[in-house]
Each structure stands twice: as structure tokens, then as C-alpha cells.
Motif scaffolding. Structure first.
Motif, short mmCIF file in Angstrom:
data_model
loop_
_atom_site.label_atom_id
_atom_site.label_comp_id
_atom_site.label_asym_id
_atom_site.label_seq_id
_atom_site.Cartn_x
_atom_site.Cartn_y
_atom_site.Cartn_z
N THR A 1 0.84 -1.20 0.00
CA THR A 1 0.00 0.00 0.00
C THR A 1 0.87 1.24 0.00
OG1 THR A 1 -0.05 0.17 2.40
CG2 THR A 1 -1.76 -1.21 1.37
N GLN B 1 -7.18 10.93 -7.62
CA GLN B 1 -7.26 9.87 -6.61
C GLN B 1 -5.85 9.38 -6.23
OE1 GLN B 1 -9.69 8.45 -4.91
NE2 GLN B 1 -8.60 6.65 -4.13
N GLU C 1 -4.08 9.79 -2.63
CA GLU C 1 -3.68 8.59 -1.87
C GLU C 1 -2.22 8.70 -1.42
OE1 GLU C 1 -4.26 4.30 -3.04
OE2 GLU C 1 -5.83 5.18 -4.27
#
Ligand SMILES: Cc1ncc(C[n+]2csc(CCOP(=O)(O)OP(=O)(O)O)c2C)c(N)n1
Ligand SMILES: [Mg+2]
Length: 317
Positions: free
Chosen positions: A75, A287, A291
Motif C-alpha cells: 500500500t 485519486q 492517496e
């Protein structure tokens, strides 16, 4: 690639690109003290290859393969925490760069010593064959690293044992300041496959569809028990070796030439041709940016590791 696959590719390529920009900025502010090896220009290579894997397959990325990490489930937060060497990072705050692995996600690289990762990855492929797991090992090496002796030893073993192994040679034209022409007389790296009696292909590493298709074929071939393949992806390293390197040895015209083949822009064009709208692309870009911003902000809230961490896993006599 289907529109859905192109969307996944574009999202991961955007994450890799935004992450690079964020790490470059932090490096300039002296907030990152490790190396920042940007993969700008190489995103289609690492994302397109990693996307061809299935769940359970194993990957050994290199120092520049952030896109592959994102595809395999790392991530933005995990990545940012590691680069900012915070407590709780995957390397316990001991590494401020891209030398990390996450066995839970079947990410077993990066071995920093160029070439040394290949025999390790081949060993993992041998384990898959012996245990009949059905999983394939995808391993990366650069144009420079590909000429290190251990790569030959690994490929000898992988080919003679017909192991489920795919080697991606990311030919981004430079190994630090050494251009390909100064380190090999045959600039077509996939030709090396002939010596091992295995398939070798060269694909345009800025073309996500070409990369994905070649890797999917190689992975299928390996999974069916037919042995390894070498895939050479031709790209350009659009930054220095790392951010401390001003790369003034790279001719400007070469950078301009490759800039016209920017893999992120090329993928956006493919998506538009598949019926995506400009506003869909813009929202995907926003986006990815947010993030990465959120991940960096989160990492910045975490403390530095305890000094005692530095002595864990250190062996001496
Ligand atoms: C055996 C060894 N020698 C030198 C280094 C230092 N080093 C790390 S990356 C690199 C350049 C690698 O070039 P290439 O393989 O083309 O990959 P790229 O950085 O271009 O993606 C060097 C010299 C190393 N890690 N290991
Ligand atoms: Mg290189």
C-alpha cells in the motif's frame, strides 16, 4: 487488454508516478536519507509484468520497481513509512529506500547486490517445481545487472531444470552512468536466451499492452511446465540513477525522444480509445495524488524507530 485491465494498470502506474514525485520532493527536503531510485519512464514495464501474475505467484522486484510493489498489494502507506524509515515499517525503520520484501505478499526481493537475486529467485522456482505448487516466479534485473555472473548461473539452472521462472530484463539504457553500448557488444538482451535454449523476447517497455501480453504468455508457458523465458523491456531511465545523480551524462535529445513515449500518457490514450472519458482519467489522477499525499502525511505522524532496532538481526563474532 480489456478496459477493466487498463484501468487497473493506469491506477497502479499513476500511484508509481505520484509516489516518485513525492519521494523526490522529500529527498530534496532532506527528509529521506536513503536513495530515491525513481522509476519514471519504466512504469509500464513493472506494472504490466506484475499484472500478468496470479495470486500465489512470487515476485522479486528490483530497486526501481515500485509499480510492481503496488500491483502485488503493497500500500502507499507501507511504502511511504519505509522510505521515511518510521517505526512499524516493513524494515522496522532500518531502511529508507526500496530494499524491502514482504513474504506475506509473496514479494521476496529486493536483494541489493546486483545479480545475486537471480539464483535466489531460481531457488524459489525450484521449490515451486518440487512442491508442485503451480506458482511461477517473476524476477527483474536491469541492463547493467544482467551482465553480472550470477545471472548466468541462475539461468543455467532455471533452463536445465525447466523451472517456472520468468526473467524481466529492464533495459532502461543506463546502469548508473554506463550506457548499454559501453557494457555489451550485443544490445539485444533477449538474444541471451538462445544460449540457454529458452524463449527470449524484446518488447517496447513503454507499451503496457505489449508488456502485459508478452509476460502473460511467458507465465502461462512456465506454469505449464515448459521452463523459463527472458523478456527484455526497452525503456528509458528518465531521472538519474538516484536523486543525488544529476545525470548530465545523458544526452538531452535521448530524454526528449523517450519523453514522447511516456508510458503513463500512452496508457491514458489507450483508455480514451476504449471509451474512457477525460473526466474519468482526471479523477483517477486526483485519486492517486491524494492517496500518496495521505500516505506521506500518515507516515509523518509516526515516530522514528528505537535506536536498539539497529542492532537487531546483526550478527557478529
Ligand atoms: C554487485 C553490485 N555492484 C554495484 C551495485 C551498486 N548499484 C546499484 S544499482 C546500480 C546500477 C544498476 O543498473 P541497472 O542494472 O541497469 O538497473 P537500473 O538502475 O538502471 O534500473 C549499481 C551500480 C550493486 N548494488 N551491486
Ligand atoms: Mg539500467
Amino acid at each position: 487488454m480489456t478496459k477493466a485491465e487498463l484501468i487497473v494498470a493506469y491506477e497502479n502506474m499513476l500511484l508509481a508516478r505520484e509516489f516518485d514525485h513525492a519521494m523526490i520532493n522529500l529527498y530534496r527536503q532532506s527528509k529521506i536519507v536513503g536513495g530515491v531510485y525513481a522509476q519514471i519512464g519504466n512504469e509500464a514495464s513493472s506494472v504490466g509484468t506484475a499484472m500478468a501474475l496470479q495470486e500465489g505467484d512470487i515476485i522479486f522486484p528490483m530497486h526501481r520497481d515500485n509499480g510492481a510493489h503496488f500491483v502485488r498489494g503493497m500500500t502507499p502507506r507501507e511504502m511511504a513509512i519505509n522510505f521515511l524509515f518510521r517505526r512499524g515499517s516493513i524494515t522496522r525503520g532500518t531502511d529508507g529506500t526500496g530494499h524491502f520484501a514482504d513474504p506475506e505478499k509473496k514479494i521476496y526481493g529486493n536483494v541489493s547486490h546486483l545479480g545475486a537475486m537471480v539464483p535466489v529467485a531460481v531457488g524459489a522456482a525450484l521449490a515451486q517445481k518440487l512442491s508442485k505448487s503451480g506458482f511461477v516466479v517473476l524476477n527483474y534485473i536491469g541492463d547493467g545487472g544482467a551482465s553480472v555472473g550470477e545471472v548466468h548461473e541462475g539461468l543455467m539452472m532455471a533452463s536445465v531444470q525447466q523451472l517456472p521462472f520468468v526473467l524481466v530484463i529492464e533495459n532502461n539504457q543506463y546502469a548508473y552512468s554506463t550506457p548499454v553500448a559501453a557494457q555489451t557488444h550485443n544490445p539485444r538482451f533477449s538474444d541471451r536466451a538462445i544460449g540457454y535454449g529458452i524463449p527470449g523476447v524484446t518488447v517496447d517497455g513503454t507499451d503496457i499492452e505489449a508488456v502485459f501480453s508478452a509476460t502473460s504468455q511467458a507465465i502461462e508457458f512456465a506454469r505449464a511446465g515448459n521452463g523459463p523465458t527472458i523478456i527484455e523491456t526497452t525503456t528509458m531511465r528518465m531521472r538519474g540513477h538516484a536523486e543525488h545523480d544529476p545525470f548530465d551524462y545523458v544526452p538531452k535529445e535521448l530524454l526528449e525522444e523517450w519523453d514522447r513515449k511516456d508510458p503513463v500518457l500512452r496508457t491514458a490514450t489507450l483508455l480514451l480509445n476504449k471509451g474512457a472519458s477525460e473526466s474519468e482519467l482526471t479523477s483517477m489522477q486526483q485519486q492517486a495524488k491524494s492517496e500518496i499525499e495521505e500516505a506521506v502525511a500518515y507516515a509523518n505522524t509516526l515516530p522514528a524507530p528505537d535506536a536498539a532496532e539497529a542492532f537487531k538481526n546483526v550478527f557478529f563474532q
